[in-house]
Design an enzyme around this catalytic site. Sequence first.
Site, PDB file in Angstrom:
ATOM      1  N   HIS A 243       0.790  -1.231   0.000  1.00 50.70           N
ATOM      2  CA  HIS A 243       0.000   0.000   0.000  1.00 50.70           C
ATOM      3  C   HIS A 243       0.830   1.293   0.000  1.00 50.70           C
ATOM      4  O   HIS A 243       0.770   2.070  -0.946  1.00 50.70           O
ATOM      5  CB  HIS A 243      -0.901   0.044   1.251  1.00 50.70           C
ATOM      6  CG  HIS A 243      -1.751  -1.155   1.461  1.00 50.70           C
ATOM      7  ND1 HIS A 243      -2.902  -1.415   0.736  1.00 50.70           N
ATOM      8  CD2 HIS A 243      -1.636  -2.181   2.341  1.00 50.70           C
ATOM      9  CE1 HIS A 243      -3.454  -2.531   1.171  1.00 50.70           C
ATOM     10  NE2 HIS A 243      -2.718  -3.026   2.132  1.00 50.70           N
TER      11      HIS A 243
HETATM   12  O1  RIB Z   1      -5.276  -0.294   4.721  1.00 51.14           O
HETATM   13  C1  RIB Z   1      -3.892  -0.252   4.475  1.00 51.14           C
HETATM   14  C2  RIB Z   1      -3.246   0.823   5.286  1.00 51.14           C
HETATM   15  O2  RIB Z   1      -3.438   0.564   6.681  1.00 51.14           O
HETATM   16  C3  RIB Z   1      -1.716   0.892   5.101  1.00 51.14           C
HETATM   17  O3  RIB Z   1      -1.278   2.205   5.293  1.00 51.14           O
HETATM   18  C4  RIB Z   1      -1.212   0.024   6.207  1.00 51.14           C
HETATM   19  O4  RIB Z   1       0.113   0.364   6.612  1.00 51.14           O
HETATM   20  C5  RIB Z   1      -2.177   0.373   7.304  1.00 51.14           C
HETATM   21  O5  RIB Z   1      -1.750   1.603   7.907  1.00 51.14           O
END
Ligand code: RIB
Length: 313
Positions: A243
């Site tokens: 992500h």
């Molecule tokens: O949903 C994914 C996000 O939530 C990413 O930033 C992961 O690190 C968590 O913070």
Amino acid sequence: MTAPRKIIIDTDPGQDDAVAILLALASPDLEVLGITAVAGNVPLQLTARNARVVCELAGRPDIRVFAGCDRPMTRKLVTAEYVHGKTGLDGITLPDPTMPLQDQSAVDFIIDTLRALPEGAVTLCPLGPLTNIATAFARAPDIIPRVAEIVLMGGAYFEVGNVTPAAEFNIYVDPEAAQIVFRSGVPLVVMPLDVTHKVLTTRPRVEAFRALGTRVGHAVASWTDFFERYDMAKYGSQGAPLHDPCVIAYLLRPDLFQGRHVNVEIETQSDLTRGMTVADWWRVTDRPANAMLMGSVDAEGFYTLLTDRIARL
Ligand code: RIB
Ligand code: CA
């Protein structure tokens, strides 16, 4: 070469946050003014520790790390050890940091930095719940027009939620903070699950990190080996979404991403849909567009950029 882009990374490390921080520190196109830790994946004490662990892994004990909010603005903290492990950086054991945490709070650092630098000089890069950013905006509204842009990881629309059927984790944890940020008027670039679920840590991509033969490459491969197990089991996919590095990759190569400038509002009232990012993708309302909501990405280009830059550390 133009002057490096000044950024503040706001983060809740988290293995994917860690890779995003490494990408930023490996890129001379960016000047990391500071890293502000927020409670999210794991509690604040751990995110503030983990941010320093990553800086030292990158050979950058000079980077200033600040501790921010230890809970959402109005709600109880929800964490994600089930994804990231108890330490938040499970997958490899790295030494405790020796670099100090800054005395100043993260919120004061954000406020002071935006006031001190010229208007439009600083880009904010939130990778976790938006509590620090929203608290700074609420405490010092004068800084809001001074922010050049916010490029954040959060939300979901066509991909639906990952922590509830409706909401993505970062927005779900602190919907009130997200509402402040999305209504602030600051230009937003949003990396939702719609995009991050298209940059999966497939085996060849993880092995490419390991094949770098460096401490950093080994750490990144070990983190992804651990981090991906949860999402692969859940989605039956050939890897997990990486992500947060999408935020930094956008700063370096915006051409890798495509999206649409639309209105995005945050659900804060309903228990069923708390934290949902309601995107007016087809512009059926007269709500003004406030976010560049990304929907597609050149995944190969993303991993080539990431691996090439990580190789420099
Ligand atoms: O949903 C994914 C996000 O939530 C990413 O930033 C992961 O690190 C968590 O913070
Ligand atoms: Ca994160």
